[in-house]
Scaffold this active site. Structure first.
Site: not given
Length: 250
Positions: A16, A35, A41, A43, A80-81, A125
């Site tokens: 995100h 951020c 980036h 997580h 996811d991903h 996060e």
């Protein structure tokens, strides 16, 4: 039979970026810090859900754990991903902060009535940032916990590393998607706690002949409570060892 609470954790990966297109680069950077870096980036998120229900007399469980895991996997498959800003419609008009992601996940899980009554949702996060929502408080407010560390001499012994968790509670800002200004909170804790304590004998830093964990937790609270950038300081937790921690909530 009274309700019992069940906690279940599950991981997913996503990326995100904290960014408002209508703001210029300087304001985005000042508000969101690193951020805001383009293109974003990733997580390894940890989602923890707490559900309540009566213990089934046949199974001895609040909810079948396999069924709960299946529901969680089905909900998280969409996330996811993925790059949350670019791939999901929920974040076209709102920033995918931990608080906003948690709200979207709450709505999806709360609709799954066969998993019990959703009481709490915590989205980690990473090890340093967590957002919490509760049924009691509602979805317009949250608690955000930030983790810091410092090493200091404690009670005349050699240096000891403390993990410090600072929790702030309040409404989620509609523009930023955050409970508090994390950049400003980091600066506050750095200036008033980390710099004065790092590498120091805490008895000297706090001008007291003895420093217990309880005393230290309150000392941290007193140094930052009046200057939290937004929201209300909710908790200061100091972890001395895996088996010993101290909390102060004013």
């Amino acid at each position: 039979m009274a309700s019992v609470l069940l906690n279940k954790r599950i991981e997913f990966c996503a990326s995100h970026r904290y960014h408002k297109p209508e703001w210029d680069a300087a304001k985005n950077r000042a508000t969101f810090g690193a951020c805001n870096n383009d293109p974003g980036h990733g997580h390894n998120y940890m989602l923890e859900v707490t559900v309540a229900g009566e213990v089934d007399s046949r199974t001895g469980m609040v909810v079948n754990l396999f069924d709960l895991k299946v529901v969680l996997l089905q909900v998280l498959e969409e996330f996811d991903h993925k790059h949350l800003n670019l791939d999901l419609p929920y974040f076209k008009e709102q920033i995918p902060t931990s608080e906003n992601i948690a709200r979207v996940l709450w709505d999806k899980l709360n609709a799954q009535r066969d998993i019990g009554t959703l009481q709490r949702l915590s989205l980690y996060e990473d090890e340093d940032l967590c957002a919490d929502l509760t049924a009691e408080a509602g979805l317009d407010v949250a608690s955000v916990t930030r983790r810091y560390s410092f090493t200091a001499v404690h009670e005349g012994h050699r240096g000891h590393t403390w993990d410090m968790f600072v929790s702030v509670h309040g409404p989620i800002d509609r523009e930023t998607g955050m409970v508090t200004d994390i950049v400003a909170l980091d600066r506050l804790v750095h200036d008033r706690v980390l710099v004065p304590f790092e590498g120091r004998d805490l008895r000297i830093a706090l001008a007291t002949p003895s420093v217990t964990g309880e005393y230290l937790a309150k000392a941290v609270w007193d140094r930052i409570v009046s200057a939290v950038p937004a929201g209300r300081l909710e908790l200061v937790k100091l972890v001395q060892t895996r088996d010993l921690s101290y909390e102060y909530c004013g």
